[in-house]
Design an enzyme around this catalytic site. Sequence first.
Site: not given
Length: 726
Positions: A454, A524
Amino acid sequence: MPRFNTLKSEAAWRELITTDKDWKAADANMLHSLLVSMHLIRAFEEKVLELAGQGLVHGPAHSAIGQEGGAVGSVLPMRASDQVNGSHRAHHQFLAKTLHYVSPEGLDLAAPVNEKTQWLLQKTLAEILGLDQGFCRGRGGSMHLRWAEAGVLGTNAIVGGGVPFAAGAAWAHRQAGTGDTAFTYFGDGAVNIGSVLETMNLAAAWKLPLCFFIENNRYAVSTVVDEATAEARLSARGQAFNIPSWKVDGMDPLAVYLATQEAMEVMRRGDGPTIIEVDVYRFYHQNGPMPGSAFGYRSKDEEKAWRERDPLDLVATKMIERKLIDKDDVQSLRHQAQQAMEKAAAELLDMSGKKPAIHDHLWPSRDFVDALVRGDLSEFDDAHYAEQEHFSGKFEERKFIDAVAGVMNRRMEQDERIVVMGEDVHRLKGGTNGATRGLSERFPDRCLGTPISENAFVGLGGGLAMDGRYRPVVEFMYPDFMWVAADQVFNQIAKARHMFGGDGSMPLVLRTKIAMGSGYGSQHLMDPAGIFSTSPGWRIVAPSTPYDYVGLMNAALHCEDPVLVIEHIDLYNVKGPVPTDDLDYLIPLGKAKVLREGKAVTVLSYLNMVHQSLEVAERLGVDAEVIDLRSLDRDGLDWETIGASIMKTNNVLIVEQGSVGTSYGTLLGDEVQRRFFDYLDQPVQRVHGGEASPSISKVLERAACAGPEEIEDGLRRVLAEQGRPL
Ligand SMILES: Cc1ncc(C[n+]2csc(CCOP(=O)(O)OP(=O)(O)O)c2C)c(N)n1
């Protein structure tokens, strides 16, 4: 007994050592440029240290005295259109590249300083002193130097933080087929940080023309290179990522020059990234005018030995041997470089008092402090806006997720600059939710499945956006991954425009989805709006209908600022009207929408919670005015609409689904109270989740998030406070 095969990396890894023959063959003009550039940089750095000693440099001054050979040797083989970025220690690279840019014909010992070079030295010094006439209007200072026109993308105070950005520039070069390259300079300390290693992998996987240029000066502040890594031959990193690598003596600028030429060849012919490690030495401590030995981490003898290998002396000696110059020429060059710096400093300093001081009128105005955190949105001057209620064409009912994929297909078809990237966006029929459906088949070179890095890929997106030739749309599969990429998201992308003076754009769209209710647990399921809203630079949109999604995504893609587009999985399968023949309209950034009128309370919400608020208000028969905020960043809050409603209802309930700690409502509640205190009959009331992140257990997950029951509670609270409980 097992059998063993000895395995070998594919990547070439070589040390380049110059010979007498190389020195004899070296182009005389190139040697002139080398020597003049290094002397100008040396005199510049000496002046900076002198001014630092007088307390005139606010903040650190990381000098590169001793390291000039690496910078100049690597810049001279570049074209003006090759790009560079660097770290906190980058005056030398900045000057090497910009001197080369303003003197494309080369720098000459006969006239080492001309009007352009004098201008450049003064403007760079002004930036380091924090003055308005500097390259970044005094905001960047010593550690954030940018001059895009000359190919300097911007230097960086986060160790390794600029490296992913350089990959963005390299991607743009590769895609545009220019044959140009990007160089990212960093130190031995930076070699071990994630952004560097992730970017090495990504650049190699995608064959980007990016040179990882390691200035190994042996020390990261006081930590010695072999204390920090078990493989202190740092160019060995290339073996792990299949990147051809060179190791050279950086005190020999010709060696650097020759290695760079070789690396350039690899990159220009499309064979991917390279690594060049140069052994150099900073003659002074980490920053300021003291030697490192004064702090006890290295010896005076060591410093003496390296000083005897001064790159300026080596080049001068070799040029004298070839009778290109004599000793007096070198003396004269040094003198002229020092004079140039005296002149630059004299323009900036008031010498009339007891001590030199900065001329008062040269500071930036205090009013400039928050200017251009984001752009002025002038790019929207001719935009084609259309709210759903004013749209006159035909509608059809479409699922939210189909609108997501539909608008991106449309934009990519219309605008070749758009590049979509993220994990699995190119497979699974449109990524994990179908949001990118159709893109990889139609635009294979602009729909990029990334490695799980990321930090590297969103940073690459940042560099790409800043470069300006392409418009990246980056997907984070889940919002919590922003923490993994926090440096790039918050330190780099968000701050770049402001930090570099306000002129650069950052047209990056970051998409992510809130997935509360999906059972994915603590790591998440967050709502990122609260955290992003604390980060200046970002714009945030959170559409609650397919129609609004199309218009807001079009606006995000048109905007010159980074825009976070938040989606919610609860909405993906919900159907709503979308124009049959038009996916080109925009919805303005910064415009909220009243979805239900009422007089008892103003409900402020976004995404799926807008729909839940409407349902609960309807079910309970509460006279609530429900506002869909749509734009959430500080600049995007529509105070006209919100204010008009509060003045009518005198009561506010903020409704959000996620945790109280990272809550968006915190910022909003504070703003509402400060702006409308006199109009409020009670404190701002709020509905939000618990303190903990949602757990995987279905029961605990539901308990951690707000839903219809909590909204009902909130409305009851508001009405009870009004003295008319339900
Ligand atoms: C991520 C991060 N960690 C720590 C620092 C503090 N810091 C600034 S420079 C530096 C040393 C960097 O060493 P190196 O990469 O070898 O570069 P050099 O200073 O030798 O040029 C440190 C630890 C920082 N700026 N960023």
